[in-house]
Design a protein around this motif. Sequence first.
Motif, mmCIF file in Angstrom:
data_model
loop_
_atom_site.group_PDB
_atom_site.id
_atom_site.type_symbol
_atom_site.label_atom_id
_atom_site.label_comp_id
_atom_site.label_asym_id
_atom_site.label_seq_id
_atom_site.Cartn_x
_atom_site.Cartn_y
_atom_site.Cartn_z
ATOM 1 N N CYS A 17 13.286 62.453 54.298
ATOM 2 C CA CYS A 17 12.008 63.165 54.491
ATOM 3 C C CYS A 17 12.181 64.406 55.371
ATOM 4 N N ASN A 63 10.061 65.317 45.861
ATOM 5 C CA ASN A 63 11.006 64.470 46.576
ATOM 6 C C ASN A 63 10.792 63.023 46.156
ATOM 7 N N SER A 64 11.873 62.234 46.141
ATOM 8 C CA SER A 64 11.759 60.844 45.672
ATOM 9 C C SER A 64 11.036 59.942 46.661
ATOM 10 N N ASP A 65 10.904 60.358 47.901
ATOM 11 C CA ASP A 65 10.225 59.509 48.889
ATOM 12 C C ASP A 65 8.858 60.100 49.211
ATOM 13 N N GLY A 116 15.255 63.246 50.091
ATOM 14 C CA GLY A 116 15.112 61.840 49.714
ATOM 15 C C GLY A 116 14.432 61.043 50.807
ATOM 16 N N HIS A 117 15.007 59.889 51.128
ATOM 17 C CA HIS A 117 14.432 59.009 52.152
ATOM 18 C C HIS A 117 14.486 59.625 53.546
ATOM 19 N N VAL A 137 18.609 61.007 42.954
ATOM 20 C CA VAL A 137 18.065 59.662 43.149
ATOM 21 C C VAL A 137 19.045 58.604 42.656
ATOM 22 N N LYS A 146 21.612 58.077 45.462
ATOM 23 C CA LYS A 146 20.801 56.967 45.976
ATOM 24 C C LYS A 146 19.601 57.386 46.821
ATOM 25 N N GLY A 147 19.121 58.631 46.650
ATOM 26 C CA GLY A 147 17.917 59.061 47.346
ATOM 27 C C GLY A 147 18.089 59.298 48.838
ATOM 28 N N TRP A 148 19.325 59.431 49.285
ATOM 29 C CA TRP A 148 19.547 59.643 50.718
ATOM 30 C C TRP A 148 19.884 61.079 51.052
#
Length: 144
Positions: free
Chosen positions: A43, A142-144, A40-41, A69, A73-75
């Motif tokens: 990376c 990946n969401s980020d 996620g965020h 996600v 929460k994408g973390w």
Amino acid sequence: MSAAKRYVFLDPDGTGTDQGWMFVVVAAPTGVVYQTQGGGHGCVPYEQEGYLIPVFGRDLDHELKQIFVRELKGWGSRGLDWPEELLARLKKAVAVHLYASADRDDTWPSPLALDESRLAEADEAWVPVLTPDGPGFLAWENSD
């Protein structure tokens, strides 16, 4: 003298964004190392030596994106103590069928299974799975 390893980055320039791509990297001593960004965020860079199997199908990554996600929460989730309900959803989401194998003559699809012995390594866009040919990783955008 051993040959140098080759590195292949999955979707290095982001042109696969929103295309729903998904790959399985089966662990094997091939000299080719596949790399991608996950977590996620966070990376997080991930890599696995082996061979690549593309996974085809519309929206195969939909539930995985919902889990990583929306729910997380994408973390990322590295080392997460998975709640039972979320773990059940993850198991179901990774159970996609593969039409490829390195050592079988049949072409019948076989489902992937979450490799729970390596669950601590699970993260967004990089989940350990068991394939008909052994351990590997399921990778997607990946969401980020």
